[in-house]
Design a protein around this motif. Structure first.
Motif, PDB file in Angstrom:
ATOM      1  N   SER A  88       1.113  -1.296  -0.192  1.00 30.47           N
ATOM      2  CA  SER A  88      -0.734  -0.092   0.039  1.00 30.47           C
ATOM      3  C   SER A  88       0.715   0.994  -0.323  1.00 30.47           C
ATOM      4  CB  SER A  88      -0.496   0.070   1.233  1.00 30.47           C
ATOM      5  OG  SER A  88      -0.099   0.044   2.507  1.00 30.47           O
ATOM      6  N   PHE A  89      -0.135   2.084   0.205  1.00 33.42           N
ATOM      7  CA  PHE A  89       0.934   3.761   0.046  1.00 33.42           C
ATOM      8  C   PHE A  89       1.427   4.075   1.348  1.00 33.42           C
ATOM      9  CE2 PHE A  89       0.620   8.172   1.027  1.00 33.42           C
ATOM     10  CZ  PHE A  89       2.088   8.390   0.953  1.00 33.42           C
ATOM     11  N   ASP A  90       1.143   3.595   2.469  1.00 34.96           N
ATOM     12  CA  ASP A  90       1.649   3.161   3.613  1.00 34.96           C
ATOM     13  C   ASP A  90       2.782   2.718   4.166  1.00 34.96           C
ATOM     14  OD1 ASP A  90       0.371   5.639   4.052  1.00 34.96           O
ATOM     15  OD2 ASP A  90      -1.578   3.861   5.650  1.00 34.96           O
ATOM     16  N   LYS A 125       5.498   4.511   1.844  1.00 31.21           N
ATOM     17  CA  LYS A 125       6.016   5.701   2.424  1.00 31.21           C
ATOM     18  C   LYS A 125       6.786   5.254   3.862  1.00 31.21           C
ATOM     19  CE  LYS A 125       3.727   9.183   5.090  1.00 31.21           C
ATOM     20  NZ  LYS A 125       2.274  10.332   5.770  1.00 31.21           N
ATOM     21  N   VAL A 132      -0.306   3.939  -6.539  1.00 32.40           N
ATOM     22  CA  VAL A 132       0.095   3.805  -5.094  1.00 32.40           C
ATOM     23  C   VAL A 132       1.408   4.553  -5.468  1.00 32.40           C
ATOM     24  CG1 VAL A 132       1.693   2.475  -4.014  1.00 32.40           C
ATOM     25  CG2 VAL A 132      -0.776   2.096  -4.444  1.00 32.40           C
ATOM     26  N   GLU A 139       0.665   8.358  -5.993  1.00 31.48           N
ATOM     27  CA  GLU A 139       0.629   8.639  -4.545  1.00 31.48           C
ATOM     28  C   GLU A 139       2.471   9.001  -3.359  1.00 31.48           C
ATOM     29  OE1 GLU A 139      -1.868   8.613  -0.566  1.00 31.48           O
ATOM     30  OE2 GLU A 139      -2.023   6.986  -2.126  1.00 31.48           O
ATOM     31  N   THR A 140       2.840   7.892  -4.263  1.00 30.87           N
ATOM     32  CA  THR A 140       4.370   8.447  -3.730  1.00 30.87           C
ATOM     33  C   THR A 140       4.628   9.203  -4.193  1.00 30.87           C
ATOM     34  OG1 THR A 140       3.999   6.049  -2.985  1.00 30.87           O
ATOM     35  CG2 THR A 140       7.122   7.050  -3.641  1.00 30.87           C
TER      36      THR A 140
END
Length: 207
Positions: free
Chosen positions: A54-56, A59, A87, A90-91
């Motif tokens: 995931s993006f989280d 990150k 993703v 967003e990243t």
């Protein structure tokens, strides 16, 4: 690939760049691809992922690094980065906030077929460079070497992706792999890139 051989190597360094391995999905099965030969690439740990991050998770992997020591950030791993487009974007936005270092995507150029729309406008003011795998000036050779799941539409879509990308991304390069095509084909690729408006580079074959 057994579960025991899969890990979560989301980021890895190559020279002065930090590379992001965000998916293992890919619509191609290129005969020369390192995925077909070896499960490791530049790193000791496998780039086969336990699951798509995931993006989280991406990150967190980035924040575990000293981002200031890298010259660029590159979306490139054991998969086609645009398969995980949300993703990726967003990243890239996160990296633009954290640092002004350039961001590159290494892609097979089939993102428009994957998402059934032109995704290149999404890269404007976000992605600094794109490297697109051209692989041959001959559609037949391309099909034989890249074996795209999209069939004969793949080659023309890849070229259209490149033509559109130059409108939104400052630096677009199309590449072939050394020793996989003739020198004549390489020169034809160079001329094709000139007409499209991209750079041309012959990248090293990784055994």
């Amino acid at each position: 690939m057994s579960k025991s051989e899969k890990k979560m190597k989301i980021v890895y360094s190559v020279k002065n760049g930090l590379y992001l391995n965000i998916t293992n999905r890919c619509p191609c099965a290129c005969t020369f691809c390192i995925r077909q030969k070896n499960k490791k690439f530049y790193v000791q740990d496998s780039l086969w992922l336990e699951h798509e991050p995931s993006f989280d998770e991406v990150k967190a992997a980035l924040l575990s690094e000293d981002l200031s020591k890298y010259g660029e950030f590159v979306f490139c791993g054991f998969g086609e980065p645009t398969e995980a487009l949300d993703v990726l974007l967003e990243t890239a936005r996160f990296l633009k906030i954290q640092t002004q270092k350039p961001i590159r995507i290494n892609t097979n150029g089939l993102g428009n077929l994957i998402h059934k729309k032109d995704i290149t406008p999404l890269f404007e003011r976000l992605i600094d460079s794109i490297s697109i795998s051209l692989n041959s000036s001959d559609p037949k050779i391309y099909m034989e070497r890249c074996r795209p799941s999209f069939g004969e539409n793949a080659y023309s879509s890849m070229l259209a992706f490149a033509r559109n990308a130059v409108k939104y991304v400052p630096n677009v390069t199309m590449t072939t792999v050394s020793t996989t095509i003739t020198h004549e084909d390489e020169e034809n690729c160079r001329e094709l890139c000139r007409k499209i408006g991209t750079n041309y580079r012959i990248r090293e074959l990784i055994e």
